[in-house]
Structure formats: C-alpha cells, structure tokens
Design a protein around this motif. Structure first.
Motif, PDB file in Angstrom:
ATOM      1  N   SER A  65       0.810  -1.212   0.000  1.00 13.85           N
ATOM      2  CA  SER A  65       0.000   0.000   0.000  1.00 13.85           C
ATOM      3  C   SER A  65       0.849   1.270   0.000  1.00 13.85           C
ATOM      4  CB  SER A  65      -0.948   0.009   1.197  1.00 13.85           C
ATOM      5  OG  SER A  65      -0.189  -0.004   2.382  1.00 13.85           O
ATOM      6  N   LYS A  74       3.221   3.991  -7.029  1.00 15.21           N
ATOM      7  CA  LYS A  74       2.540   3.428  -8.187  1.00 15.21           C
ATOM      8  C   LYS A  74       2.807   4.323  -9.390  1.00 15.21           C
ATOM      9  CE  LYS A  74       0.117   0.219  -6.031  1.00 15.21           C
ATOM     10  NZ  LYS A  74       0.587  -1.127  -6.092  1.00 15.21           N
ATOM     11  N   ILE A 120       1.284   5.957 -12.241  1.00 15.66           N
ATOM     12  CA  ILE A 120      -0.069   6.316 -12.660  1.00 15.66           C
ATOM     13  C   ILE A 120       0.022   7.111 -13.957  1.00 15.66           C
ATOM     14  CG2 ILE A 120      -2.210   7.494 -12.056  1.00 15.66           C
ATOM     15  CD1 ILE A 120      -1.377   7.222  -9.111  1.00 15.66           C
ATOM     16  N   GLN A 174       3.235   9.761  -5.799  1.00 18.59           N
ATOM     17  CA  GLN A 174       3.051   8.712  -6.802  1.00 18.59           C
ATOM     18  C   GLN A 174       3.870   9.085  -8.037  1.00 18.59           C
ATOM     19  OE1 GLN A 174       1.395   5.845  -5.878  1.00 18.59           O
ATOM     20  NE2 GLN A 174       1.484   6.991  -3.974  1.00 18.59           N
ATOM     21  N   ALA A 210       2.227   1.082 -17.001  1.00 18.06           N
ATOM     22  CA  ALA A 210       1.524   1.786 -15.921  1.00 18.06           C
ATOM     23  C   ALA A 210       0.854   0.805 -14.959  1.00 18.06           C
ATOM     24  CB  ALA A 210       0.481   2.728 -16.504  1.00 18.06           C
ATOM     25  N   ASP A 211       0.921   1.130 -13.658  1.00 15.10           N
ATOM     26  CA  ASP A 211       0.175   0.346 -12.668  1.00 15.10           C
ATOM     27  C   ASP A 211      -1.307   0.698 -12.715  1.00 15.10           C
ATOM     28  OD1 ASP A 211       2.395  -1.037 -11.433  1.00 15.10           O
ATOM     29  OD2 ASP A 211       2.954   0.886 -10.552  1.00 15.10           O
ATOM     30  N   CYS A 212      -1.592   1.923 -13.102  1.00 21.80           N
ATOM     31  CA  CYS A 212      -2.955   2.437 -13.110  1.00 21.80           C
ATOM     32  C   CYS A 212      -3.082   3.444 -14.242  1.00 21.80           C
ATOM     33  CB  CYS A 212      -3.252   3.096 -11.769  1.00 21.80           C
ATOM     34  SG  CYS A 212      -4.880   3.813 -11.623  1.00 21.80           S
ATOM     35  N   VAL A 213      -4.159   3.357 -15.019  1.00 21.56           N
ATOM     36  CA  VAL A 213      -4.418   4.316 -16.092  1.00 21.56           C
ATOM     37  C   VAL A 213      -5.714   5.045 -15.767  1.00 21.56           C
ATOM     38  CG1 VAL A 213      -4.919   4.623 -18.555  1.00 21.56           C
ATOM     39  CG2 VAL A 213      -3.240   2.909 -17.825  1.00 21.56           C
ATOM     40  N   ILE A 214      -5.634   6.364 -15.765  1.00 22.00           N
ATOM     41  CA  ILE A 214      -6.819   7.184 -15.511  1.00 22.00           C
ATOM     42  C   ILE A 214      -7.047   8.036 -16.755  1.00 22.00           C
ATOM     43  CG2 ILE A 214      -7.839   8.969 -14.052  1.00 22.00           C
ATOM     44  CD1 ILE A 214      -6.014   7.913 -11.783  1.00 22.00           C
TER      45      ILE A 214
END
Length: 125
Positions: free
Chosen positions: A5, A9, A11, A40, A119-123
C-alpha cells in the motif's frame, strides 16, 4: 520490504479533453497534481482534443476561466517530468512538439502501447 500500500505506483493520466468548454481538463490536471503530491509516479499523456491544452499563450481570462498553461507550468514543482503527447493527435491538428508550452515527448503507436503496459494504473479523463 515496504507494504504494497505504501509503494509508489506508476499512474498514467490520459488527458483527452479540450482545455476549455468544461472543467474536465482542469480537473484532470488537478488529479495528476494531487497524485504527485502524494508521491506517486505520475506520467501524463495528452491525446486527441487534449493536445490543445499544450498550446502556449492561452487567453483563458477572455472567457473567465483558469489558464491551463499556468497549471502546466506547475508540473515541474510536483516532479512531473514525464509528459507525453500522442504524435498522431499532434499531427492531425498541425501542432509540433517544438511549439508547445511545455516540453513533451511525442509518442507513436508502439511506444504508446508500451506506456500503457508499464503503468500500474491508467486514468483516462
């Protein structure tokens, strides 16, 4: 090892909206700045109509709006230095990376796909 946690990341924020006409572009940049403030690893990709956000000398005050260009200048203060543009989106609009308000790296198809994969996360906003 750090708990998962608290790990940084990667992003990827995909900014696809025109700079004015709605609050979407400003909110997207605000979200990216907030993520960076929480340490991040933020990457920005301007695509489609979003590449218009990169134009210098925007006259936002003429339409009583916040200047997106000023928000872009703040990216460096948040250590957001990985800023990309979809090369095809730039070309379709007659724009060149050399004339934009901030330094961006134009990406073609294969590097674009790699950016998404990494990417760990795509927004996408």
């Amino acid at each position: 090892d750090k708990p998962m946690s608290s790990a940084r990341k990667k992003i990827l924020f995909v900014l696809q909206r025109a700079p004015y006409g709605s609050s979407s572009a400003r909110e997207s940049l605000d979200s990216a700045l907030a993520a960076a403030a929480f340490e991040q690893d933020v990457h920005l990709l301007f695509s489609g109509e979003g590449v218009w956000q990169l134009l210098p000398d925007q006259q936002a005050d003429a339409i009583a709006s916040k200047d997106i260009g000023k928000m872009l200048q703040a990216l460096a203060y948040y250590d957001i230095d990985r800023v990309y543009a979809d090369a095809a989106s730039l070309a379709e609009r007659g724009l060149s990376a050399a004339t934009l308000a901030i330094p961006v790296m134009p990406l073609t198809n294969h590097p674009l796909r790699q950016l998404f994969r990494d990417a760990d996360c795509v927004i996408a906003l």
